[in-house]
Design an enzyme around this catalytic site. Structure first.
Site, PDB file in Angstrom:
ATOM      1  N   VAL A  71      36.848  49.055  70.694  1.00 26.11           N
ATOM      2  CA  VAL A  71      37.109  50.166  71.312  1.00 26.11           C
ATOM      3  C   VAL A  71      36.252  51.284  70.983  1.00 26.11           C
ATOM      4  O   VAL A  71      36.074  51.070  69.715  1.00 26.11           O
ATOM      5  CB  VAL A  71      38.315  50.377  71.240  1.00 26.11           C
ATOM      6  CG1 VAL A  71      39.126  50.857  70.005  1.00 26.11           C
ATOM      7  CG2 VAL A  71      39.018  51.867  72.219  1.00 26.11           C
ATOM      8  N   CYS A  72      35.737  52.298  71.477  1.00 20.47           N
ATOM      9  CA  CYS A  72      35.318  53.469  71.065  1.00 20.47           C
ATOM     10  C   CYS A  72      35.698  54.586  71.985  1.00 20.47           C
ATOM     11  O   CYS A  72      36.986  54.455  72.565  1.00 20.47           O
ATOM     12  CB  CYS A  72      33.559  53.308  71.378  1.00 20.47           C
ATOM     13  SG  CYS A  72      32.992  53.373  72.729  1.00 20.47           S
ATOM     14  N   ARG A  73      34.965  55.880  72.258  1.00 18.91           N
ATOM     15  CA  ARG A  73      35.387  56.739  72.833  1.00 18.91           C
ATOM     16  C   ARG A  73      35.538  56.483  74.514  1.00 18.91           C
ATOM     17  O   ARG A  73      36.541  56.593  75.064  1.00 18.91           O
ATOM     18  CB  ARG A  73      34.676  57.996  72.599  1.00 18.91           C
ATOM     19  CG  ARG A  73      35.287  59.257  73.533  1.00 18.91           C
ATOM     20  CD  ARG A  73      34.450  60.489  73.194  1.00 18.91           C
ATOM     21  NE  ARG A  73      32.974  60.284  73.653  1.00 18.91           N
ATOM     22  CZ  ARG A  73      31.919  60.950  73.248  1.00 18.91           C
ATOM     23  NH1 ARG A  73      32.257  62.293  72.886  1.00 18.91           N
ATOM     24  NH2 ARG A  73      30.677  60.578  73.694  1.00 18.91           N
ATOM     25  N   GLY A  75      33.617  53.164  76.074  1.00 20.25           N
ATOM     26  CA  GLY A  75      33.456  52.000  76.122  1.00 20.25           C
ATOM     27  C   GLY A  75      32.122  51.436  75.674  1.00 20.25           C
ATOM     28  O   GLY A  75      31.834  50.291  75.966  1.00 20.25           O
ATOM     29  N   MET A  99      38.844  54.868  74.286  1.00 23.54           N
ATOM     30  CA  MET A  99      39.862  55.672  73.998  1.00 23.54           C
ATOM     31  C   MET A  99      40.361  56.652  74.976  1.00 23.54           C
ATOM     32  O   MET A  99      41.403  57.079  75.210  1.00 23.54           O
ATOM     33  CB  MET A  99      39.719  56.485  72.807  1.00 23.54           C
ATOM     34  CG  MET A  99      39.803  55.609  71.513  1.00 23.54           C
ATOM     35  SD  MET A  99      41.400  54.669  71.412  1.00 23.54           S
ATOM     36  CE  MET A  99      42.513  56.102  71.266  1.00 23.54           C
TER      37      MET A  99
END
Length: 120
Positions: A71-73, A75, A99
């Site tokens: 996961v990141c901010r 995708g 996120m």
């Protein structure tokens, strides 16, 4: 995308936030690849933090037998992280929408101290 490009950049499995929660309950690892400032602002409770810029050197810290959800901010970076881990033979899934989608789904976002956090 042409088949030649697909062979260079194969699609990784993706999961929505609610489905990720179910996988986490079954023992998957949520790997957050945000950079340090983003992580401090807010992340999913229980997530492991290894910034994408350091993942290649630290991937061995992740239990090899467990599924990893990246996961990141939004995708995009986590899709790159999923590709790195998949090349190492890991069972890996990218969190679709990152996120931002996690927070929109009403799932908790916290700071390192456990206080309510936010997605930058």
């Amino acid at each position: 995308m042409s088949s030649w490009l697909r062979s260079l950049f194969p699609a990784r499995p993706r999961v929505r936030p609610q489905q990720a929660g179910q996988l986490l309950e079954s023992g998957a690892i949520l790997l957050d690849v945000l950079e340090d400032a983003e992580w401090r602002a807010g992340h999913a409770p229980g997530a492991r933090h290894i910034p994408l810029s350091r993942l290649s050197g630290r991937a061995r810290e992740l239990a090899p037998q467990r599924t990893v959800i990246t996961v990141c901010r939004s995708g995009h970076r986590s899709a790159g992280a999923a590709m790195i881990l998949a090349r190492q033979g890991r069972d890996v899934i990218n969190l679709s929408g990152g996120m931002r989608a996690w927070a929109r789904a009403g799932l908790p976002v916290v700071t390192s101290g456990g206080r309510p956090g936010r997605v930058l």
